[in-house]
Design an enzyme around this catalytic site. Structure first.
Site, PDB file in Angstrom:
ATOM      1  N   ASP A  40      39.155 -87.760  12.865  1.00 24.95           N
ATOM      2  CA  ASP A  40      40.613 -87.846  12.994  1.00 24.95           C
ATOM      3  C   ASP A  40      41.306 -86.646  13.638  1.00 24.95           C
ATOM      4  O   ASP A  40      42.215 -86.799  14.427  1.00 24.95           O
ATOM      5  CB  ASP A  40      41.236 -88.030  11.598  1.00 24.95           C
ATOM      6  CG  ASP A  40      40.599 -89.162  10.821  1.00 24.95           C
ATOM      7  OD1 ASP A  40      39.654 -89.797  11.312  1.00 24.95           O
ATOM      8  OD2 ASP A  40      41.057 -89.392   9.692  1.00 24.95           O
ATOM      9  N   GLU A  66      32.454 -82.874   1.199  1.00 24.89           N
ATOM     10  CA  GLU A  66      32.898 -83.714   2.318  1.00 24.89           C
ATOM     11  C   GLU A  66      32.455 -83.106   3.657  1.00 24.89           C
ATOM     12  O   GLU A  66      32.018 -83.801   4.566  1.00 24.89           O
ATOM     13  CB  GLU A  66      34.421 -83.841   2.254  1.00 24.89           C
ATOM     14  CG  GLU A  66      35.015 -84.828   3.244  1.00 24.89           C
ATOM     15  CD  GLU A  66      36.541 -84.889   3.131  1.00 24.89           C
ATOM     16  OE1 GLU A  66      37.117 -84.108   2.350  1.00 24.89           O
ATOM     17  OE2 GLU A  66      37.141 -85.716   3.834  1.00 24.89           O
TER      18      GLU A  66
HETATM   19  C1  2M8 Z   1      39.048 -89.139   6.729  1.00 28.00           C
HETATM   20  O1  2M8 Z   1      40.143 -89.929   7.158  1.00 28.00           O
HETATM   21  C2  2M8 Z   1      41.186 -90.389   6.286  1.00 28.00           C
HETATM   22  C3  2M8 Z   1      41.966 -91.427   7.066  1.00 28.00           C
HETATM   23  O2  2M8 Z   1      41.100 -92.487   7.413  1.00 28.00           O
HETATM   24  C4  2M8 Z   1      42.116 -89.301   5.820  1.00 28.00           C
HETATM   25  O3  2M8 Z   1      41.996 -88.139   6.249  1.00 28.00           O
HETATM   26  O4  2M8 Z   1      42.984 -89.598   4.986  1.00 28.00           O
HETATM   27  C5  2M8 Z   1      38.039 -89.114   7.898  1.00 28.00           C
HETATM   28  O5  2M8 Z   1      37.067 -88.123   7.686  1.00 28.00           O
HETATM   29  C6  2M8 Z   1      37.385 -90.482   8.084  1.00 28.00           C
HETATM   30  O6  2M8 Z   1      36.349 -90.424   9.033  1.00 28.00           O
HETATM   31  C7  2M8 Z   1      36.822 -90.993   6.762  1.00 28.00           C
HETATM   32  O7  2M8 Z   1      36.362 -92.315   6.928  1.00 28.00           O
HETATM   33  C8  2M8 Z   1      37.875 -90.960   5.656  1.00 28.00           C
HETATM   34  C9  2M8 Z   1      37.289 -91.304   4.275  1.00 28.00           C
HETATM   35  O8  2M8 Z   1      36.125 -90.551   4.037  1.00 28.00           O
HETATM   36  O9  2M8 Z   1      38.451 -89.648   5.552  1.00 28.00           O
END
Ligand code: 2M8
Length: 453
Positions: free
Chosen positions: A185, A417
């Site tokens: 992102d 993470e």
């Molecule tokens: C992160 O993205 C979410 C939005 O989708 C966020 O930051 O709120 C990213 O690392 C994405 O790749 C990942 O799928 C998600 C959930 O782990 O977190």
């Protein structure tokens, strides 16, 4: 290879520690299980995420094949009538404001949206699911697998149909319409396209929920969030229509997204064969997509694939981990493969040398940020994809070093993470599902630990 990484051990050498780690990984997955699917982590992301579920299914398949299929089936239970598999499936038992932006922001969902009263976002994520389903099928030959796959295959194919019809832009590649669709992102590759988006910060600091669970220095800025919200609201307000994609505020062609689409399309051909169905159309589609990827996204000067701003037709000259992921594809042109390997092991990514895992961004770039999400840290899912690519490229020794370095990251810092790619410090959320799931997959891969002399 620059500097030294610890030589990976053979299977016996770390057996006890690996066994303990595996048990902890299984416990993490079990505690993040919510009855039919797994949350990425219980605090920061309390719902079901699309590509997380694909990686999670790969790890679950090593523990319980039934759960692995359930993970993929529950995600596809929220598939839209138009074929898209949503980025987030909201858990109705979780408060509206537990995650921002929550279900209300995404409404109204269109008539060709999710079934019944299922709440989702209107975005997608990288199509990792058919590749994951194939990995699960490999662990479960037999009648039960055939039954699960007979239900899943048409849904997997429908998502690809959506991408190949509604999301295809010039020059024959799939576009994403939001940074959240890339999975990476906050990548510096999106800074240029995002600069053109005017969005006041306004209420964003009050609405954000992520900073309750992770440090501000590790997350996107308020200005980034304001732009994310603006782009999402614009797409929502046109009913999530995919007409005139390049007229949207954000529209890019991403190498990771397209490489995974081609990889998964090839997986669909294998799944079709397993079910006694013809797979030729999948192979044709994968082949055409790969041609376009090699032709339009490979940057010989940077030694990797790059993204393209579909609004301007300009390439985005940034080295990110996404630009290395095409290594997973068969039939990579030899000069592209050699360039990717040189970039991966050189100063920009330091794999096999000073890096731990695969950094998400060029270590030599002036805007590298070792701690901010997708702007430098190493992630287990993208490291795992590169590991798959190295194995595909016959780079067994380098793959073994990377496997051991991923295992070292999680054994020293926990199932975080993401990680500082130089010190191994754990960052972002804890008890992170795909870090646990893919650690299990690496630990359980019998030939991952070849002897290195
Ligand atoms: C992160 O993205 C979410 C939005 O989708 C966020 O930051 O709120 C990213 O690392 C994405 O790749 C990942 O799928 C998600 C959930 O782990 O977190």
């Amino acid at each position: 290879m620059a500097e030294s990484t610890p030589v990976p051990a053979g299977p016996g050498e770390h057996a006890e520690a690996d066994d303990r780690l595996r048990r902890q990984a299984v416990a993490t997955l079990m505690s993040n299980w919510r009855g039919a699917s797994t949350v990425p982590t219980s605090t920061l992301y309390p719902h079901q995420w699309s590509w997380d579920s694909a990686f999670i299914a790969i790890g679950l398949a090593r523990v319980s094949v039934r759960r692995a299929y359930a993970e993929l089936a529950s995600l596809h239970g929220a598939q839209w009538a138009d074929g898209r598999v949503p980025q987030i499936v909201f858990n109705r038992g979780v408060a509206e404001d537990a995650y921002f932006p929550g279900p209300a922001f995404w409404r109204p969902l269109p008539a060709d949206g999710p079934p019944g009263d299922v709440a989702t976002t209107g975005l997608v994520q990288p199509p990792m699911h058919a590749a994951a389903a194939l990995a699960v099928a490999a662990r479960s030959p037999g009648r039960d697998a055939r039954t699960a796959l007979r239900r899943l295959y048409p849904r997997l194919a429908a998502y690809h149909d959506y991408l190949f019809t509604r999301r295809l832009v010039q020059p024959g590649l799939a576009a994403i319409v939001h940074p959240w669709e890339s999975g990476l992102d906050n990548s510096p590759a999106w800074d240029g396209p995002l600069r053109a988006v005017q969005a006041p910060v306004g209420d964003i600091p009050r609405l954000r929920r992520d900073l309750l669970h992770a440090g501000a220095a590790h997350r996107p800025t308020d200005q980034d969030y304001a732009r994310y919200l603006h782009i999402a609201a614009h797409y929502r307000d046109r009913g999530y229509a995919d007409t005139d994609l390049t007229g949207l505020p954000f529209c890019v062609v991403d190498p990771l997204f397209n490489a995974l689409l081609a990889w998964s399309e090839r997986a669909l051909a294998e799944l079709a064969g397993f079910l006694g169905l013809p797979g030729d159309r999948h192979l044709d589609r994968a082949g055409a997509l790969e041609q376009a990827l090699h032709r339009h996204l490979f940057d010989a000067r940077l030694g990797c694939y790059v993204a393209l701003d579909a609004r301007t037709g300009e390439r985005i000259p940034r080295r990110t981990v996404g630009g290395l992921v095409p290594l997973v594809l068969p039939g990579l042109p030899a000069d592209h493969r050699d360039a990717l390997l040189a970039t991966l092991t050189g100063p920009a990514f330091g794999v096999g040398g000073r890096a731990r895992g695969v950094p998400s961004y060029d270590l030599t770039a002036p805007d590298l940020d070792l701690h901010r999400y997708w702007r430098g840290p190493a992630w287990i899912n993208t490291s795992w994809l590169v590991w798959q690519g190295l194995r595909r490229a016959g780079q067994d020794e380098l793959a073994a070093r990377l496997a051991r370095s991923m295992v070292r990251l999680v054994s020293e810092a926990g199932f975080r993470e993401y990680f500082d790619p130089l010190t191994g410090q754990g960052l972002g959320a804890s008890d992170f599902s795909w870090s646990a799931a893919l650690a299990i997959d690496v630990l359980d891969t019998p030939d991952a630990w070849i002897e290195v002399v």
